[in-house]
Design an enzyme around this catalytic site. Structure first.
Site, PDB file in Angstrom:
ATOM      1  N   ASP A 151     -16.827  42.243  70.930  1.00  0.00           N
ATOM      2  CA  ASP A 151     -15.921  43.200  71.579  1.00  0.00           C
ATOM      3  C   ASP A 151     -14.491  42.992  71.089  1.00  0.00           C
ATOM      4  OD1 ASP A 151     -18.093  44.083  73.090  1.00  0.00           O
ATOM      5  OD2 ASP A 151     -17.570  42.847  74.822  1.00  0.00           O
ATOM      6  N   ASP A 154     -21.934  38.978  77.550  1.00  0.00           N
ATOM      7  CA  ASP A 154     -20.487  38.863  77.700  1.00  0.00           C
ATOM      8  C   ASP A 154     -20.211  37.553  78.416  1.00  0.00           C
ATOM      9  OD1 ASP A 154     -19.837  41.272  76.467  1.00  0.00           O
ATOM     10  OD2 ASP A 154     -19.906  42.402  78.337  1.00  0.00           O
TER      11      ASP A 154
END
Length: 182
Positions: A158, A140
């Protein structure tokens, strides 16, 4: 033939996700951590030879946006953090089942809007499955914040999942009944 187009869209999203993670980790984060004293891996080398996990890093880009290096061992937004190998494989299995379920749905729907949403979810899920298989966690790197409040770090995969699910919800709430009437 049209379904192949949506599957290729999902594959394009997987490629875009992996390229974004390569760029973030190899050029921005690695350069920040090592002060320009490391040579970045090329995209093929990065993908074929899994590099070691980089440590946490944070690079301010805008007053509300940072580039970060975070390893998510849970599901979206770090929920259900799984640092064990068993947890990792359970998340991979669950994600794979979801991809298969959405793939079946893709071949059954006649709606273009649903097909796009489904393809986005499939592409995002596959992008994160690849990370779990390679690194044991998902990369991330996007961090939105207001002052000291930070939205959980996320990535392109995501975003694809969230936008795809959002599109499916909007379709179900506002357009599905109109389509069924026709």
């Amino acid at each position: 033939m049209r379904r192949i187009l949506y599957l290729s869209f999902a594959l394009d999203l997987v490629i875009f996700d992996q390229i974004s993670k390569w760029l973030a980790s190899e050029f921005f984060i690695k350069d920040h951590i090592f002060g320009g004293h490391s040579s970045p891996l090329g995209p093929i080398e990065w993908f074929l030879h899994t590099p070691e996990r980089l440590p946490y890093a944070e690079i301010p880009l805008l007053p509300f946006l940072n580039l970060v290096m975070v390893w998510n061992e849970g599901v979206s937004f770090g929920m259900m953090e799984q640092s064990s190998d068993t947890g990792r494989w359970l998340l991979i299995a669950l994600s794979s089942i979801i991809v298969l379920w959405f793939g079946t749905w893709l071949f059954r729907t006649s709606s273009r809007v649903q097909s796009i949403g489904i393809a986005m979810v499939i592409g995002g899920a596959l992008g994160n499955i690849i990370d779990r298989l390679r690194f044991g966690a998902v990369i991330d790197f996007i961090d939105f914040h207001i002052g000291n409040w930070h939205y959980p770090a996320f990535n392109v995969a995501d975003s694809c999942i969230c936008l795809g699910v959002g599109l499916l919800i909007i379709y179900a709430l506002f357009f599905e009944r109109q389509t069924e009437r026709r």
